[in-house]
Design an enzyme around this catalytic site. Structure first.
Site, PDB file in Angstrom:
ATOM      1  N   LYS A  51       0.806  -1.231   0.000  1.00  0.00           N
ATOM      2  CA  LYS A  51       0.000   0.000   0.000  1.00  0.00           C
ATOM      3  C   LYS A  51       0.833   1.273   0.000  1.00  0.00           C
ATOM      4  CE  LYS A  51      -4.451  -1.300   0.342  1.00  0.00           C
ATOM      5  NZ  LYS A  51      -5.548  -0.756  -0.480  1.00  0.00           N
ATOM      6  N   SER A 300       0.659  -9.664  -0.624  1.00  0.00           N
ATOM      7  CA  SER A 300       0.357  -8.233  -0.519  1.00  0.00           C
ATOM      8  C   SER A 300       0.696  -7.606   0.823  1.00  0.00           C
ATOM      9  CB  SER A 300      -1.116  -7.986  -0.856  1.00  0.00           C
ATOM     10  OG  SER A 300      -1.955  -8.771  -0.029  1.00  0.00           O
TER      11      SER A 300
END
Length: 404
Positions: A51, A300
């Protein structure tokens, strides 16, 4: 629009704050699938997740006036840390609204980067609604965690790195929550090589992208209840959805239980902590025909609190029959416990816990209950232990295993 020029610019910009997450070849997963499986370890970023890429690139595109008003966002944790870290790098204030169920590690890490944290709502969607309200009331600049093309462009830099390192990649598997990551990765991957297959993976209990693709438009789920908290989104982004529709080749769904086994695989075979959302790509491998293919699984994120981690490990060991419990009835007289223990030891079982219940019967001489929790190498070994106990006349009854 997301363009190749913007992806190229973003790739250079995010290098200021991101780590070089080189592909990790997985002997274990390659052997399991028959393909050549690589891991893209975004769990190793400064903030523990990909992110940071989208947050930093988005903030780099803002004007000084927009930054000076202060930033606000909503996040289940990873985008929160990305915005907090990036805002600190640009010297601007950040306010983060997070669901009340966000793991403590994500809350504390977000605060450690200098952001103000507000806990609100049960899921991301509740937090987002409140963050939007605060942005309107106080004039903050809202940085959306996924439904923003600049954010998605920043996330897409992952594809640039994958293709540069492995030009002949066949499949890229990507966890999907709101759609920011997969829209960026898929769009750039197709620009660089249209032959690359990009596959999204969702938890079956929060399959908002699959629902949108089936309906042909964004729809809102009634609930998004999954242990993959980073992808617990009831509705995907409207701005990124057209890019997903155009560039993503397939969507796969994963049960929560499959993430538990994937966590054990990562810890034992790669010595890596990967959060449940980040494991979606690994858990989905068994659904894909990987034989003879080069496959990259995007991990992720890796922000998992210790309590959740310990629970996942316990359930994983039980799930794979490496820990199990049995109940046996035996006369309450000296030597019986030794006989049971010796039988287990002969089969190389390891006793973890014993519970002796003398009150299972009014006639203690006839029977008392012994509950045994033990460690095994797996299902085959467990059955050998049970068969040995049966041969000695203990008539073992399989019961639910608990380590506490």
């Amino acid at each position: 629009m997301m363009t190749l020029e913007k992806f190229e610019d973003a790739t250079e910009v995010v290098k200021r704050v991101t780590s070089s997450t080189k592909l990790v070849y997985s002997d274990y997963l390659s052997e399991q699938t028959g393909g050549r499986v690589y891991l893209k370890p975004e769990n190793m970023q400064h903030t523990g997740a990909y992110k940071l890429r989208g947050a930093y690139y988005k903030i780099s595109t803002l004007s000084e006036e927009e930054r000076s008003r202060g930033l606000i966002t909503a996040s289940a944790g990873n985008h929160a840390q990305g915005v907090a870290y990036a805002a600190n790098a640009f010297g601007c204030k950040a306010t983060i609204v997070m669901p009340t169920v966000t793991p403590l590690i994500k809350v504390n890490r977000t605060k450690s980067y200098g952001a103000e944290v507000i806990l609100y709502g049960d899921v991301y969607d509740d937090a987002c609604e409140y963050a939007t309200k605060l942005a309107e009331e106080k004039g903050y600049t809202f940085v959306h965690p996924f439904d923003d093309l600049d954010v998605a462009t920043g996330q897409g830099t992952i594809a640039m790195e994958i293709v540069q390192e492995l030009p002949t990649v066949d499949y890229i598997l990507v966890p999907v929550g709101g759609g920011g990551l997969i829209s960026g990765v898929a769009t750039l991957a197709k620009m660089l090589n249209p032959k690359i297959k990009v596959v999204g993976v969702e938890p079956i209990e929060a399959a908002s992208m699959s629902a949108a693709l089936e309906a042909g438009e964004v729809v809102e789920l009634e609930t998004a209840n999954t242990i993959a908290d980073g992808t617990a989104v009831k509705a995907v982004g409207k701005n990124v959805f057209p890019y997903v529709k155009e560039n993503v080749d397939d969507m796969l769904l994963v049960e929560d239980d499959e993430l538990i086994g994937a966590f054990l695989d990562m810890v034992e075979n790669h010595k890596m902590i990967v959060e449940n959302s980040g494991l979606l790509s690994v858990a989905a491998l068994k659904q894909l025909d990987c034989r003879g293919k080069k496959v990259v699984c995007v991990l992720s994120g890796g922000n998992m609190d210790v309590i959740t981690m310990s629970s996942i490990v316990q359930h994983g060991l039980i799930q794979r029959d490496r820990i199990f419990s049995v109940s046996v009835l035996l006369p309450d007289k000296p030597g019986e416990l030794v006989r049971v223990a010796a039988t287990i030891a002969e089969e190389q079982g390891n006793v973890i816990k014993l519970e002796h219940n003398q009150f299972v019967s009014t006639n203690r001489n006839a029977a008392v209950e012994l509950r045994i929790t033990m460690e095994a190498f797996g299902t085959e070994h467990k059955h050998r232990i049970l068969e040995a106990l049966e041969r000695k006349g203990f008539r073992p009854k399989h019961i639910s295993a608990k380590l506490y």
